[in-house]
Write an enzyme that holds these catalytic residues in place. Structure first.
Site, PDB file in Angstrom:
ATOM      1  N   ALA A 251       0.851  -1.202   0.000  1.00 16.43           N
ATOM      2  CA  ALA A 251       0.000   0.000   0.000  1.00 16.43           C
ATOM      3  C   ALA A 251       0.875   1.235   0.000  1.00 16.43           C
ATOM      4  CB  ALA A 251      -0.889   0.019   1.252  1.00 16.43           C
TER       5      ALA A 251
ATOM      6  N   THR B 264      -6.419  -0.810   8.240  1.00 17.00           N
ATOM      7  CA  THR B 264      -6.019   0.194   9.235  1.00 17.00           C
ATOM      8  C   THR B 264      -7.211   0.686  10.060  1.00 17.00           C
ATOM      9  OG1 THR B 264      -5.309   2.512   9.394  1.00 17.00           O
ATOM     10  CG2 THR B 264      -6.214   1.861   7.310  1.00 17.00           C
ATOM     11  N   ASP B 265      -6.916   1.176  11.270  1.00  9.85           N
ATOM     12  CA  ASP B 265      -7.980   1.781  12.100  1.00  9.85           C
ATOM     13  C   ASP B 265      -8.514   3.069  11.471  1.00  9.85           C
ATOM     14  OD1 ASP B 265      -5.747   3.412  12.588  1.00  9.85           O
ATOM     15  OD2 ASP B 265      -5.869   3.285  14.780  1.00  9.85           O
ATOM     16  N   GLU B 266      -7.780   3.613  10.488  1.00 10.47           N
ATOM     17  CA  GLU B 266      -8.210   4.894   9.909  1.00 10.47           C
ATOM     18  C   GLU B 266      -9.497   4.755   9.090  1.00 10.47           C
ATOM     19  OE1 GLU B 266      -5.105   7.535   8.660  1.00 10.47           O
ATOM     20  OE2 GLU B 266      -3.633   6.488   9.882  1.00 10.47           O
TER      21      GLU B 266
ATOM     22  N   TYR C 210      -5.945   8.674   1.938  1.00 10.99           N
ATOM     23  CA  TYR C 210      -5.350   7.385   2.339  1.00 10.99           C
ATOM     24  C   TYR C 210      -6.412   6.471   2.936  1.00 10.99           C
ATOM     25  CZ  TYR C 210      -3.129   4.026   5.496  1.00 10.99           C
ATOM     26  OH  TYR C 210      -2.805   2.866   6.173  1.00 10.99           O
TER      27      TYR C 210
ATOM     28  N   LYS D 279      -7.971   2.885   1.488  1.00  8.09           N
ATOM     29  CA  LYS D 279      -7.887   1.625   2.231  1.00  8.09           C
ATOM     30  C   LYS D 279      -9.290   1.053   2.461  1.00  8.09           C
ATOM     31  CE  LYS D 279      -4.766  -0.171   3.943  1.00  8.09           C
ATOM     32  NZ  LYS D 279      -3.827  -1.215   3.448  1.00  8.09           N
TER      33      LYS D 279
HETATM   34  P1  NAD Z   1       5.269   1.047   4.080  1.00  6.23           P
HETATM   35  O1  NAD Z   1       4.935   2.292   3.322  1.00  6.23           O
HETATM   36  O2  NAD Z   1       6.465   1.026   4.970  1.00  6.23           O
HETATM   37  O3  NAD Z   1       5.463  -0.165   3.038  1.00  6.23           O
HETATM   38  C1  NAD Z   1       4.590  -0.409   1.982  1.00  6.23           C
HETATM   39  C2  NAD Z   1       5.261  -1.443   1.071  1.00  6.23           C
HETATM   40  O4  NAD Z   1       4.350  -1.731   0.005  1.00  6.23           O
HETATM   41  C3  NAD Z   1       6.561  -0.941   0.427  1.00  6.23           C
HETATM   42  O5  NAD Z   1       7.530  -1.970   0.478  1.00  6.23           O
HETATM   43  C4  NAD Z   1       6.154  -0.646  -1.009  1.00  6.23           C
HETATM   44  O6  NAD Z   1       7.231  -0.810  -1.930  1.00  6.23           O
HETATM   45  C5  NAD Z   1       5.053  -1.667  -1.238  1.00  6.23           C
HETATM   46  N1  NAD Z   1       4.087  -1.271  -2.272  1.00  6.23           N
HETATM   47  C6  NAD Z   1       3.398  -0.092  -2.363  1.00  6.23           C
HETATM   48  N2  NAD Z   1       2.593  -0.103  -3.431  1.00  6.23           N
HETATM   49  C7  NAD Z   1       2.754  -1.327  -4.024  1.00  6.23           C
HETATM   50  C8  NAD Z   1       2.175  -1.938  -5.163  1.00  6.23           C
HETATM   51  N3  NAD Z   1       1.296  -1.302  -5.938  1.00  6.23           N
HETATM   52  N4  NAD Z   1       2.557  -3.199  -5.471  1.00  6.23           N
HETATM   53  C9  NAD Z   1       3.467  -3.862  -4.715  1.00  6.23           C
HETATM   54  N5  NAD Z   1       4.060  -3.318  -3.624  1.00  6.23           N
HETATM   55  C10 NAD Z   1       3.711  -2.060  -3.289  1.00  6.23           C
HETATM   56  O7  NAD Z   1       3.950   0.676   4.860  1.00  6.23           O
HETATM   57  P2  NAD Z   1       3.733   0.008   6.286  1.00  6.23           P
HETATM   58  O8  NAD Z   1       3.724   1.080   7.303  1.00  6.23           O
HETATM   59  O9  NAD Z   1       4.639  -1.153   6.439  1.00  6.23           O
HETATM   60  O10 NAD Z   1       2.221  -0.487   6.122  1.00  6.23           O
HETATM   61  C11 NAD Z   1       1.952  -1.801   5.645  1.00  6.23           C
HETATM   62  C12 NAD Z   1       0.458  -2.015   5.606  1.00  6.23           C
HETATM   63  O11 NAD Z   1      -0.082  -1.821   6.908  1.00  6.23           O
HETATM   64  C13 NAD Z   1      -0.277  -1.043   4.694  1.00  6.23           C
HETATM   65  O12 NAD Z   1      -1.304  -1.741   4.033  1.00  6.23           O
HETATM   66  C14 NAD Z   1      -0.840   0.002   5.645  1.00  6.23           C
HETATM   67  O13 NAD Z   1      -2.019   0.563   5.118  1.00  6.23           O
HETATM   68  C15 NAD Z   1      -1.117  -0.858   6.864  1.00  6.23           C
HETATM   69  N6  NAD Z   1      -1.074  -0.157   8.160  1.00  6.23           N
HETATM   70  C16 NAD Z   1       0.009   0.634   8.503  1.00  6.23           C
HETATM   71  C17 NAD Z   1       0.030   1.250   9.752  1.00  6.23           C
HETATM   72  C18 NAD Z   1       1.196   2.111  10.201  1.00  6.23           C
HETATM   73  O14 NAD Z   1       1.122   2.734  11.264  1.00  6.23           O
HETATM   74  N7  NAD Z   1       2.299   2.173   9.458  1.00  6.23           N
HETATM   75  C19 NAD Z   1      -1.035   1.055  10.653  1.00  6.23           C
HETATM   76  C20 NAD Z   1      -2.101   0.245  10.262  1.00  6.23           C
HETATM   77  C21 NAD Z   1      -2.108  -0.369   9.013  1.00  6.23           C
HETATM   78  P1  TYD Z   2       1.621   9.817  11.137  1.00  3.26           P
HETATM   79  O1  TYD Z   2       2.828   9.190  11.729  1.00  3.26           O
HETATM   80  O2  TYD Z   2       1.721  10.477   9.810  1.00  3.26           O
HETATM   81  O3  TYD Z   2       0.473   8.698  11.140  1.00  3.26           O
HETATM   82  P2  TYD Z   2      -1.127   8.853  10.857  1.00  3.26           P
HETATM   83  O4  TYD Z   2      -1.362  10.105  10.123  1.00  3.26           O
HETATM   84  O5  TYD Z   2      -1.389   7.645  10.018  1.00  3.26           O
HETATM   85  O6  TYD Z   2      -1.785   8.801  12.188  1.00  3.26           O
HETATM   86  O7  TYD Z   2       1.073  10.909  12.149  1.00  3.26           O
HETATM   87  C1  TYD Z   2       0.765  10.570  13.486  1.00  3.26           C
HETATM   88  C2  TYD Z   2       0.267  11.818  14.167  1.00  3.26           C
HETATM   89  O8  TYD Z   2       1.337  12.784  14.217  1.00  3.26           O
HETATM   90  C3  TYD Z   2      -0.855  12.505  13.396  1.00  3.26           C
HETATM   91  O9  TYD Z   2      -1.804  13.046  14.314  1.00  3.26           O
HETATM   92  C4  TYD Z   2      -0.156  13.628  12.652  1.00  3.26           C
HETATM   93  C5  TYD Z   2       0.992  13.998  13.577  1.00  3.26           C
HETATM   94  N1  TYD Z   2       2.206  14.516  12.881  1.00  3.26           N
HETATM   95  C6  TYD Z   2       2.745  15.766  13.239  1.00  3.26           C
HETATM   96  O10 TYD Z   2       2.220  16.466  14.125  1.00  3.26           O
HETATM   97  N2  TYD Z   2       3.852  16.202  12.563  1.00  3.26           N
HETATM   98  C7  TYD Z   2       4.432  15.478  11.573  1.00  3.26           C
HETATM   99  O11 TYD Z   2       5.449  15.945  10.981  1.00  3.26           O
HETATM  100  C8  TYD Z   2       3.892  14.185  11.242  1.00  3.26           C
HETATM  101  C9  TYD Z   2       4.506  13.344  10.174  1.00  3.26           C
HETATM  102  C10 TYD Z   2       2.773  13.755  11.938  1.00  3.26           C
END
Ligand code: NAD
Ligand code: TYD
Length: 341
Positions: A84, A126-128, A151, A155
């Site tokens: 993603a 995601t919780d979002e 985003y 999702k």
């Molecule tokens: P990330 O951005 O670190 O990694 C995403 C990976 O997906 C990368 O390796 C990228 O190259 C690959 N990718 C993107 N588009 C692609 C495509 N079209 N085809 C193949 N590969 C592709 O993301 P993350 O933080 O590891 O998140 C992973 C998953 O978990 C996502 O689906 C995200 O929505 C979900 N998620 C993330 C969080 C968070 O806090 N990071 C929380 C809840 C859910």
């Molecule tokens: P982020 O890590 O981007 O995750 P998400 O938007 O998916 O929750 O942001 C976490 C929280 O931090 C969100 O409320 C936005 C805030 N934030 C800042 O205040 N400054 C920043 O530079 C970033 C990246 C996030």
């Protein structure tokens, strides 16, 4: 279940799941399928790159041909979809890639999985998708979707397609909805790794608005274990929340980071807020607990371990904070920081 295709496995959470599965489950072949976007990084997979049950294929989940080739080449019977575009701020600047990967890509991956006869399809969400949550309430799996950012909407679209393939075609699907995740190997655009690496270099930390927004923080290894639990024990057609159940205002997280790094609070700059900023996320995760999952980490110990990891692994993040990253930084922060001065 034998040959598991892990899409997005070169990203932050996907690579934690892959490292866990390759090391703890030698009975499965783990094939990482990843487009290697700006966020995909093979360094995240170095710890398992020589293991006999690990393979890597580069490809886009929205490309039918490469998905099909990977299914055939590895006789894939299970899919775990982490792939993603994952950063809310980037979805505000440029939503196209989000619709491509998070909605259209999920559709193509589902359709090819069905045609190939894949068994279990686990989709990482995601919780979002629940949107902004009132104080005192904790989202449950049956709650309505109310996504507020491009985003979150992309999702939610992907998840609804997963539901439709389960109901229409009887596919064996499971969805997980994780909360804000942090830990080693997180791309330094999300708040924790961004602020940690900026503070190490004594750069300003741009807190959006008053910093009173609340996130529910989950350590990456607990998230990866939650996905594995849902993969092995989840009921077909169901969704499972994975939460850290540790709720913090952004400003408190920022203070903790600065204190742990022994840096002054004068690095904090309150900058103009994110558009459509959700104030609070919070989930109930009793349903996943009933499958046998439990968190192994507390927020305090995990934050300290994460900060130490970034201090000890500059080789990993310094080379990321160049090129495209600096372009993004300029677009996202230059005007905001100027407005704060
Ligand atoms: P990330 O951005 O670190 O990694 C995403 C990976 O997906 C990368 O390796 C990228 O190259 C690959 N990718 C993107 N588009 C692609 C495509 N079209 N085809 C193949 N590969 C592709 O993301 P993350 O933080 O590891 O998140 C992973 C998953 O978990 C996502 O689906 C995200 O929505 C979900 N998620 C993330 C969080 C968070 O806090 N990071 C929380 C809840 C859910
Ligand atoms: P982020 O890590 O981007 O995750 P998400 O938007 O998916 O929750 O942001 C976490 C929280 O931090 C969100 O409320 C936005 C805030 N934030 C800042 O205040 N400054 C920043 O530079 C970033 C990246 C996030």
């Amino acid at each position: 279940m034998k040959n598991i295709l892990v899409t997005g496995g070169a990203g932050f959470i996907g690579s934690a799941f892959v490292r866990h599965m390759v090391e703890q489950h030698p009975e499965y072949n783990i094939i990482v399928y990843d487009k290697l976007t700006y966020a995909g990084n093979l360094d995240n997979l170095l710890p398992v790159s020589d293991e006999p049950n690990y393979r890597f294929e580069q490809g886009d989940i929205a490309s039918r041909e490469t998905v099909r080739r990977a299914f055939q080449a590895h006789d894939v019977d299970t899919v775990v979809n982490f792939a993603a575009e994952s950063h809310v701020d980037r979805s505000i600047l440029n939503p196209d890639a989000f619709i491509h990967s998070n909605t259209v890509g999920v559709h193509i991956l589902l359709d090819e999985s069905r045609q190939h006869g894949v068994g279990r399809f686990l989709h990482v969400s995601t919780d979002e998708v629940y949107g902004d949550i009132e104080p005192g309430y904790f989202s449950k799996e049956g709650d309505k979707f109310a996504p507020n950012s491009p985003y979150a909407a992309s999702k939610a679209g992907g998840e609804l397609l997963v539901r439709a393939y389960h109901i229409t075609h009887g596919m064996d699907t499971v969805v997980t909805r994780g909360s804000n995740t942090f830990g080693p190997y997180q791309y330094p655009e999300k708040i924790i790794p961004f602020f940690v690496t900026e503070a190490i270099d004594d750069k300003p930390l741009p807190v959006y608005g008053d910093g009173m927004q609340i996130r529910d923080w989950l350590y990456v290894d607990d998230h990866a274990l939650g996905v594995a639990t849902a993969l092995f024990n989840g009921k077909s057609g169901e969704a499972y929340n994975i939460a850290g159940e540790h709720h913090e205002h952004n400003i408190n997280v920022t203070h903790r980071i600065l204190d742990l790094l022994d840096k002054p609070r004068s690095l904090i700059k309150h900058v103009p807020d994110r558009e459509g900023h959700d104030l609070r996320y919070a989930m109930n995760c009793d349903k996943l607990r009933e499958l046998g999952w439990n968190r192994l980490y507390t927020f305090d110990s995990a934050l300290e371990a994460t900060i130490n990891w970034f201090k000890e692994n500059e080789w990993w993040w310094r080379k990321i904070k160049t090129g495209e990253y600096l372009e993004y930084y300029k677009k996202q922060y230059a005007a905001r920081l100027a407005a704060a001065e």
